[in-house]
Design a protein around this motif. Sequence first.
Motif, PDB file in Angstrom:
ATOM      1  N   LYS A  37       0.825  -1.212   0.000  1.00 18.61           N
ATOM      2  CA  LYS A  37       0.000   0.000   0.000  1.00 18.61           C
ATOM      3  C   LYS A  37       0.855   1.256   0.000  1.00 18.61           C
ATOM      4  CE  LYS A  37      -3.197   2.610   2.945  1.00 18.61           C
ATOM      5  NZ  LYS A  37      -4.350   2.605   3.823  1.00 18.61           N
ATOM      6  N   LEU A  53      -5.682   3.631  -3.332  1.00 18.21           N
ATOM      7  CA  LEU A  53      -5.880   2.557  -4.319  1.00 18.21           C
ATOM      8  C   LEU A  53      -5.782   1.174  -3.663  1.00 18.21           C
ATOM      9  CD1 LEU A  53      -5.999   1.327  -7.209  1.00 18.21           C
ATOM     10  CD2 LEU A  53      -3.539   1.728  -7.363  1.00 18.21           C
ATOM     11  N   ASP A  91      -6.441   0.357  -0.554  1.00 12.16           N
ATOM     12  CA  ASP A  91      -7.630   0.080   0.260  1.00 12.16           C
ATOM     13  C   ASP A  91      -8.771  -0.401  -0.629  1.00 12.16           C
ATOM     14  OD1 ASP A  91      -6.872   1.072   3.029  1.00 12.16           O
ATOM     15  OD2 ASP A  91      -6.466   2.865   1.881  1.00 12.16           O
ATOM     16  N   SER A 101      -1.752  12.159   5.881  1.00 13.41           N
ATOM     17  CA  SER A 101      -1.755  12.414   4.444  1.00 13.41           C
ATOM     18  C   SER A 101      -0.382  12.223   3.820  1.00 13.41           C
ATOM     19  CB  SER A 101      -2.159  13.880   4.245  1.00 13.41           C
ATOM     20  OG  SER A 101      -2.172  14.224   2.902  1.00 13.41           O
ATOM     21  N   ARG A 102      -0.389  11.941   2.523  1.00 16.22           N
ATOM     22  CA  ARG A 102       0.851  12.141   1.790  1.00 16.22           C
ATOM     23  C   ARG A 102       1.146  13.637   1.830  1.00 16.22           C
ATOM     24  NH1 ARG A 102       0.131  11.696  -3.453  1.00 16.22           N
ATOM     25  NH2 ARG A 102      -2.111  11.355  -3.438  1.00 16.22           N
ATOM     26  N   GLN A 138      -0.995  18.159  -3.870  1.00 17.59           N
ATOM     27  CA  GLN A 138      -2.410  17.778  -4.044  1.00 17.59           C
ATOM     28  C   GLN A 138      -3.218  17.921  -2.752  1.00 17.59           C
ATOM     29  OE1 GLN A 138      -3.080  13.563  -4.852  1.00 17.59           O
ATOM     30  NE2 GLN A 138      -5.194  13.790  -4.189  1.00 17.59           N
ATOM     31  N   LYS A 139      -2.563  17.637  -1.635  1.00 15.06           N
ATOM     32  CA  LYS A 139      -3.303  17.509  -0.380  1.00 15.06           C
ATOM     33  C   LYS A 139      -3.501  18.838   0.350  1.00 15.06           C
ATOM     34  CE  LYS A 139      -3.833  13.066  -0.735  1.00 15.06           C
ATOM     35  NZ  LYS A 139      -5.159  12.444  -0.842  1.00 15.06           N
ATOM     36  N   THR A 193       4.224  11.473   5.103  1.00 16.12           N
ATOM     37  CA  THR A 193       5.534  11.569   4.459  1.00 16.12           C
ATOM     38  C   THR A 193       5.314  12.046   3.046  1.00 16.12           C
ATOM     39  OG1 THR A 193       5.390   9.303   3.688  1.00 16.12           O
ATOM     40  CG2 THR A 193       6.670   9.669   5.688  1.00 16.12           C
ATOM     41  N   LYS A 251       6.286   9.995   9.064  1.00 16.10           N
ATOM     42  CA  LYS A 251       6.430   8.566   8.780  1.00 16.10           C
ATOM     43  C   LYS A 251       5.097   8.007   8.314  1.00 16.10           C
ATOM     44  CE  LYS A 251       5.780   7.450  13.645  1.00 16.10           C
ATOM     45  NZ  LYS A 251       6.230   6.669  14.769  1.00 16.10           N
ATOM     46  N   TYR A 252       5.155   6.782   7.842  1.00 17.26           N
ATOM     47  CA  TYR A 252       3.936   6.077   7.491  1.00 17.26           C
ATOM     48  C   TYR A 252       3.659   5.083   8.606  1.00 17.26           C
ATOM     49  CZ  TYR A 252       0.382   3.808   4.784  1.00 17.26           C
ATOM     50  OH  TYR A 252      -0.826   3.322   4.369  1.00 17.26           O
ATOM     51  N   ASP A 253       2.526   5.226   9.271  1.00 16.33           N
ATOM     52  CA  ASP A 253       2.282   4.382  10.435  1.00 16.33           C
ATOM     53  C   ASP A 253       0.776   4.143  10.558  1.00 16.33           C
ATOM     54  OD1 ASP A 253       1.778   3.441  13.043  1.00 16.33           O
ATOM     55  OD2 ASP A 253       3.583   4.393  13.818  1.00 16.33           O
ATOM     56  N   ALA A 303      -2.274   6.165  12.486  1.00 18.37           N
ATOM     57  CA  ALA A 303      -3.367   6.734  11.681  1.00 18.37           C
ATOM     58  C   ALA A 303      -4.705   6.430  12.365  1.00 18.37           C
ATOM     59  CB  ALA A 303      -3.337   6.174  10.262  1.00 18.37           C
ATOM     60  N   MET A 321      -8.562  18.459   5.823  1.00 16.44           N
ATOM     61  CA  MET A 321      -8.265  17.866   4.520  1.00 16.44           C
ATOM     62  C   MET A 321      -8.542  18.921   3.438  1.00 16.44           C
ATOM     63  SD  MET A 321      -9.348  14.002   3.711  1.00 16.44           S
ATOM     64  CE  MET A 321      -8.874  13.155   2.217  1.00 16.44           C
ATOM     65  N   TYR A 367     -13.336   8.052   7.015  1.00 15.77           N
ATOM     66  CA  TYR A 367     -12.961   7.470   8.309  1.00 15.77           C
ATOM     67  C   TYR A 367     -13.312   8.472   9.418  1.00 15.77           C
ATOM     68  CZ  TYR A 367      -9.849   4.566   5.364  1.00 15.77           C
ATOM     69  OH  TYR A 367      -9.324   3.751   4.393  1.00 15.77           O
TER      70      TYR A 367
HETATM   71  P1  ADP Z   1      -4.380   9.089  -1.495  1.00 16.21           P
HETATM   72  O1  ADP Z   1      -4.729   7.741  -2.062  1.00 16.21           O
HETATM   73  O2  ADP Z   1      -4.481  10.207  -2.484  1.00 16.21           O
HETATM   74  O3  ADP Z   1      -3.076   9.112  -0.771  1.00 16.21           O
HETATM   75  P2  ADP Z   1      -6.709   8.693   0.243  1.00 16.21           P
HETATM   76  O4  ADP Z   1      -7.331   9.569   1.288  1.00 16.21           O
HETATM   77  O5  ADP Z   1      -7.622   8.147  -0.808  1.00 16.21           O
HETATM   78  O6  ADP Z   1      -5.484   9.480  -0.387  1.00 16.21           O
HETATM   79  O7  ADP Z   1      -6.048   7.438   0.967  1.00 16.21           O
HETATM   80  C1  ADP Z   1      -4.911   7.558   1.748  1.00 16.21           C
HETATM   81  C2  ADP Z   1      -4.792   6.321   2.593  1.00 16.21           C
HETATM   82  O8  ADP Z   1      -3.454   6.222   3.060  1.00 16.21           O
HETATM   83  C3  ADP Z   1      -5.676   6.346   3.820  1.00 16.21           C
HETATM   84  O9  ADP Z   1      -6.033   5.031   4.158  1.00 16.21           O
HETATM   85  C4  ADP Z   1      -4.735   6.960   4.878  1.00 16.21           C
HETATM   86  O10 ADP Z   1      -5.096   6.621   6.183  1.00 16.21           O
HETATM   87  C5  ADP Z   1      -3.415   6.360   4.494  1.00 16.21           C
HETATM   88  N1  ADP Z   1      -2.247   7.174   4.850  1.00 16.21           N
HETATM   89  C6  ADP Z   1      -1.761   8.250   4.201  1.00 16.21           C
HETATM   90  N2  ADP Z   1      -0.625   8.700   4.803  1.00 16.21           N
HETATM   91  C7  ADP Z   1      -0.406   7.884   5.856  1.00 16.21           C
HETATM   92  C8  ADP Z   1       0.606   7.826   6.882  1.00 16.21           C
HETATM   93  N3  ADP Z   1       1.605   8.687   6.916  1.00 16.21           N
HETATM   94  N4  ADP Z   1       0.531   6.831   7.787  1.00 16.21           N
HETATM   95  C9  ADP Z   1      -0.494   5.947   7.757  1.00 16.21           C
HETATM   96  N5  ADP Z   1      -1.475   5.947   6.822  1.00 16.21           N
HETATM   97  C10 ADP Z   1      -1.437   6.903   5.893  1.00 16.21           C
END
Ligand code: ADP
Length: 491
Positions: free
Chosen positions: A18, A22, A24, A313-314, A318-319, A343, A368-370, A374, A386, A399
Motif C-alpha cells: 500500500k 488505491l 484500500d 496524508s501524503r 495535491q493535499k 511523508t 512517517k507512514y504508520d 493513523a 483535509m 474514516y
Molecule cells: P491518497 O490515495 O491520495 O493518498 P486517500 O485519502 O484516498 O489518499 O487514501 C490515503 C490512505 O493512506 C488512507 O487510508 C490513509 O489513512 C493512508 N495514509 C496516508 N498517509 C499515511 C501515513 N503517513 N501513515 C499511515 N497511513 C497513511
Amino acid sequence: MKKLNILFASSEVVPFAKTGGLADVSGMLPRVLANMGHFVKVFMPKYGTIDKSLLKNAHKDLVTVIPMSDGPRTLELYRISDNNLDYDTHFIGNDFYFGRPELYRDTKTGKDFVDNDDRFIFFCRGILEVLKKIDFVPDIIHANDWQTALLPTFLKTKYVDDKFFAQTKSIFTIHNLAYQGLFPAKSFVKLGLDKKLFYATGPFEFWDKLNLMKSAIHYADKINTVSETYAKEIQSSEELGAGLQGVLTERKKDVSGIINGVDYQEWSPSKDKLIPHKFSSVNLSGKRMSKIELMKRIGLPDREHIPLIGMISRLADQKGFDLVREAGKNIMQLDIQMIILGTGEEKYHKWLVRLQDKHPDKLKVLLKYDNELAHWIEAAADIFLMPSRYEPCGLNQLYSLKYGTIPIVRKTGGLADTIENADFDTGIGTGLVFEDYDSKEMLAAIKYALPYYMKKRKWRKIMKNGMEKDYSWSASAEKYIELYKKTISSG
Ligand code: ADP
C-alpha cells in the motif's frame, strides 16, 4: 443472477502492498464482489516488500515466459485462494522487476525506477498470457490507474483478434489522473505494437511522450473515477484534467463516477483493534480516553478543552499543504493543538519541523507512514483537516465521519460528494466545507468551528450526524456490478 468472471488488476492491494487509497479499494471492492456471488481474481505484482508471513500459504501455480522487447523474461505465478469464496489473489512474480525494496521509486535516487515502463508492461502482458494458461475467461477486466492501463489497451490492439478474449470487456478506473505513466517516446516500441499507432494526438502520444493512461482512456470500454464530482472536474477543468480533459470529453458518454466505500471492519471505532479505547456514537467516553493516550504517546500536553486537529496524508501539493503552510502562523495562534502524520515532499518535511520547533506544545509532526498511529489519530482528534487542491475520492474524511472527528474539507471531488456543510446552530451537516482553494477560507472554516467545541451539545450533534453515515462498500459494489453489466451488454 448470472455470475460474472471478474479480473481486477491493481499495482497495490491491502494487506500486501500500500502507498495510498488505491490499495484500500483493491483490498476491499473485489472481495465484496465475490461476496455478492461473482468469480473474482485479483492480480498484483509479487513485490519484494510483501510481508513473507502473508505469502506463506501462496501456491506457485505455474512458471512461464513473457516476451519483452529486450528478450524473454520468466514469470512465476503465485496464488492465495479464499476457502469460502470464489476469490483468488494472484501474484505476478519476477524478482528482477519486482523484488525491490519499494513499489515505484528507487530509494537511492528518490526518483521513479527508470524501468517502470518495462515493469508494468511485463505485469499487464503477464496477466493476459497467464489467463489463457489458467483458462479463466473474464467477462470484465477491471484495470486501475496507469500501472494497469495496458490491459484495456492490449485487449483492443495486440489481442484484438485473439478468440480467447472475444467476449471480454474492460473498465478503466482512474483513482488519480495526475499520475499518468509518462515515458519517453522511445518506450513505445517496448509495447510491440504497430508503429503507426504512435502519432501526434493519437492514443499513446502526449507532448512527444508515451502516456499509458491516455491509451487506456482511449481503448477501455468504459472509464470511471472514484467520485461523481471528480468525474466532472477532470472533464471541465484545465488544471484537474491534467492535459487529458480533451480525451476524456471525447469519451464523455462512457465516463462515470462511483464513490469508494470504507472497510468498516478496519475503520470503525466500536471494532477497531488498533485504538486504545473503543467507542460509539452512544458512548463517546472512549474517544476522550483515546485522546489522553495519544497525547501521552506523542508527547503533547493533554488539554481537555482545546480541540485537537488531525491530518494524515501524503505530504504532497495535491493535499493542500501549501494552504496549511500559508496559514501555518495564524493556525498556531489559535487555541488549538495539532498533529500531522505523513511523508512526502522534502519541502514540507522541513517546514513542518521548523513550525513544530516553534510551537512544541501545540504541534506534533510525525514524518512517517504508520497505520496504527493513523487509527489512533482518527480516534483521538476532534477535527480532521483535509484542504485538498483536488481529491478523486479521499478516504480519510470518510474514516473521520465514523470516528466523530469533524472533517474540514475543501469542496472538490469526493470531499464535495461526501461532506455536507454543517451549521452548528441548526444541527445540520457533517463537516465544514470551504469552496475556494484559499488559505483564508480554510482558516475561516477552522475559526468558525472552534467556539462550538465548548458547546458540547451542538458539537456532538454534528459529530453524530457524521458517525451515523454509512459509506460501506455494498452500495458502491452494486454500482460497479451495474456498470460491468452495462459494459458487457454494450456490444
Ligand atoms: P491518497 O490515495 O491520495 O493518498 P486517500 O485519502 O484516498 O489518499 O487514501 C490515503 C490512505 O493512506 C488512507 O487510508 C490513509 O489513512 C493512508 N495514509 C496516508 N498517509 C499515511 C501515513 N503517513 N501513515 C499511515 N497511513 C497513511
